[in-house]
Design an enzyme around this catalytic site. Structure first.
Site, PDB file in Angstrom:
ATOM      1  N   GLY A  46      34.858  34.656  34.880  1.00  0.00           N
ATOM      2  CA  GLY A  46      34.808  34.944  36.308  1.00  0.00           C
ATOM      3  C   GLY A  46      34.547  36.427  36.524  1.00  0.00           C
ATOM      4  O   GLY A  46      34.668  37.235  35.586  1.00  0.00           O
ATOM      5  N   GLN A  51      34.972  44.377  41.205  1.00  0.00           N
ATOM      6  CA  GLN A  51      34.936  44.783  39.795  1.00  0.00           C
ATOM      7  C   GLN A  51      33.624  45.495  39.442  1.00  0.00           C
ATOM      8  O   GLN A  51      33.541  46.195  38.443  1.00  0.00           O
ATOM      9  CB  GLN A  51      35.135  43.565  38.879  1.00  0.00           C
ATOM     10  CG  GLN A  51      36.533  42.978  38.981  1.00  0.00           C
ATOM     11  CD  GLN A  51      36.731  41.820  38.042  1.00  0.00           C
ATOM     12  OE1 GLN A  51      36.328  40.703  38.336  1.00  0.00           O
ATOM     13  NE2 GLN A  51      37.325  42.072  36.900  1.00  0.00           N
ATOM     14  N   CYS A  95      41.718  40.225  32.020  1.00  0.00           N
ATOM     15  CA  CYS A  95      40.900  40.720  33.133  1.00  0.00           C
ATOM     16  C   CYS A  95      39.872  41.685  32.559  1.00  0.00           C
ATOM     17  O   CYS A  95      40.221  42.550  31.747  1.00  0.00           O
ATOM     18  CB  CYS A  95      41.794  41.430  34.149  1.00  0.00           C
ATOM     19  SG  CYS A  95      40.877  42.073  35.566  1.00  0.00           S
ATOM     20  N   LEU A  96      38.635  41.524  32.994  1.00  0.00           N
ATOM     21  CA  LEU A  96      37.572  42.392  32.471  1.00  0.00           C
ATOM     22  C   LEU A  96      37.776  43.835  32.931  1.00  0.00           C
ATOM     23  O   LEU A  96      37.234  44.747  32.319  1.00  0.00           O
ATOM     24  CB  LEU A  96      36.195  41.868  32.909  1.00  0.00           C
ATOM     25  CG  LEU A  96      35.851  40.461  32.378  1.00  0.00           C
ATOM     26  CD1 LEU A  96      34.524  39.993  32.956  1.00  0.00           C
ATOM     27  CD2 LEU A  96      35.801  40.442  30.846  1.00  0.00           C
ATOM     28  N   HIS A 137      42.647  33.945  40.377  1.00  0.00           N
ATOM     29  CA  HIS A 137      42.579  35.322  39.850  1.00  0.00           C
ATOM     30  C   HIS A 137      41.471  36.093  40.584  1.00  0.00           C
ATOM     31  O   HIS A 137      41.657  37.256  40.970  1.00  0.00           O
ATOM     32  CB  HIS A 137      42.303  35.239  38.345  1.00  0.00           C
ATOM     33  CG  HIS A 137      42.098  36.533  37.631  1.00  0.00           C
ATOM     34  ND1 HIS A 137      42.973  37.020  36.681  1.00  0.00           N
ATOM     35  CD2 HIS A 137      41.092  37.445  37.696  1.00  0.00           C
ATOM     36  CE1 HIS A 137      42.529  38.178  36.216  1.00  0.00           C
ATOM     37  NE2 HIS A 137      41.370  38.458  36.813  1.00  0.00           N
ATOM     38  N   GLU A 138      40.317  35.435  40.788  1.00  0.00           N
ATOM     39  CA  GLU A 138      39.173  36.124  41.426  1.00  0.00           C
ATOM     40  C   GLU A 138      39.438  36.357  42.918  1.00  0.00           C
ATOM     41  O   GLU A 138      39.081  37.418  43.451  1.00  0.00           O
ATOM     42  CB  GLU A 138      37.873  35.329  41.236  1.00  0.00           C
ATOM     43  CG  GLU A 138      37.488  35.059  39.794  1.00  0.00           C
ATOM     44  CD  GLU A 138      37.461  36.280  38.897  1.00  0.00           C
ATOM     45  OE1 GLU A 138      37.249  37.387  39.405  1.00  0.00           O
ATOM     46  OE2 GLU A 138      37.698  36.128  37.686  1.00  0.00           O
ATOM     47  N   HIS A 141      41.410  39.357  43.341  1.00  0.00           N
ATOM     48  CA  HIS A 141      40.607  40.592  43.272  1.00  0.00           C
ATOM     49  C   HIS A 141      40.065  40.948  44.660  1.00  0.00           C
ATOM     50  O   HIS A 141      40.015  42.119  45.034  1.00  0.00           O
ATOM     51  CB  HIS A 141      39.411  40.409  42.331  1.00  0.00           C
ATOM     52  CG  HIS A 141      39.687  40.713  40.888  1.00  0.00           C
ATOM     53  ND1 HIS A 141      40.136  41.942  40.470  1.00  0.00           N
ATOM     54  CD2 HIS A 141      39.554  39.965  39.768  1.00  0.00           C
ATOM     55  CE1 HIS A 141      40.274  41.934  39.146  1.00  0.00           C
ATOM     56  NE2 HIS A 141      39.927  40.740  38.691  1.00  0.00           N
TER      57      HIS A 141
END
Ligand code: K1U
Ligand code: ZN
Length: 173
Positions: A46, A51, A95-96, A137-138, A141
Site C-alpha cells: 500500500g 508518503q 510502514c514504508l 493503515h493507509e 496516513h
C-alpha cells in the site's frame, strides 16, 4: 511513470490531515500511476498520498502477495470506512515511511469502505485479511496517523529516534 521518493518519519507532512479530492485531473491520474509504481518498487502492499508529499486523500494498494497470481492494483480517493467489524485482528505492521520497524497493531478484522474511483464512480467493498489491515493503515496516513501512534510513548520515541539517526546518516551520504 516515475518512482517518487518516499518521505521518512519524522516529517511534518506525515502528521497532516489530507484534503479531499475534488477533481480527477490528468495530474492526479499520473500521480496515481506513479504511486503504484513506487509501491511495487519499494516493495509494499500500500501507499498513501502524503508518503510521496501529495497532500490529497488518495491511496493505492495491492495485497495480492502470490507472485503467480494476477495483481489487483487499486486506487482509492476520498475513502471512508462505512462499517467495521467488532471482531479484531492483530497484525505485525510495517510502514514504508518507517523502514525496518515492525509492531503488532490491533484493528477491526473486516471493514466496508466507500471511495471515489479514477472512473469518477463511487465504489464500496468489504475487505478482510491483509486488505483490511492495509486499507485502515493507509486511511490513517490520510488523517496524519502512523502505526507507531498505536504504540506506547516509549516505543514510539525509540522508533522516532532510530528514524532521526537514519535520516542524519542518509543526509551525510
Ligand atoms: O503504507 C505503507 O507504508 C505501506 C505498508 C502497508 C502495510 C503493510 C502491512 C500492514 C499494514 C500496512 C507496506 O506495504 S509495508 C511492506 C509490506 O508489508 C510488504 C512488502 C512486500 C511484500 C509484502 C508486504
Ligand atoms: Zn505506512
Amino acid at each position: 511513470m516515475t518512482i517518487r521518493p518516499i518521505l521518512i518519519h519524522p516529517d511534518p507532512r506525515l502528521k497532516k490531515r489530507c484534503d479531499p479530492v475534488t477533481e480527477i485531473t490528468d495530474d492526479l491520474r499520473a500521480a496515481a500511476e506513479d504511486m503504484l509504481e513506487t509501491m511495487y518498487d519499494a516493495p509494499g502492499v500500500g501507499l498513501a498520498g502524503p508518503q510521496v508529499g501529495l497532500m490529497s486523500r488518495i491511496l493505492v494498494m495491492d495485497c495480492v502477495k502470490d507472485p503467480e497470481a494476477k495483481p489487483r492494483p487499486m486506487v482509492l480517493m476520498n475513502p471512508e470506512v462505512t462499517w467495521a467489524s467488532e471482531e479484531t485482528n492483530t497484525y505485525e505492521e510495517g510502514c514504508l515511511s518507517i523502514p525496518e520497524q515492525y509492531a503488532d497493531v490491533t484493528r477491526p478484522k473486516e471493514v466496508k469502505v466507500r471511495w471515489l474511483g479514477l472512473d469518477g464512480e463511487a465504489h464500496e467493498e468489504q475487505f478482510g485479511g491483509l486488505w483490511a489491515t492495509c486499507v485502515q493503515h493507509e486511511i490513517d496516513h490520510l488523517d496524519g496517523k502512523l502505526f507507531i501512534d498505536y504504540l506506547t510513548p516509549l516505543k514510539r520515541q525509540l522508533i522516532t529516534r532510530k528514524m532521526q539517526k537514519l535520516k542524519r546518516e542518509k543526509a551525510r551520504l
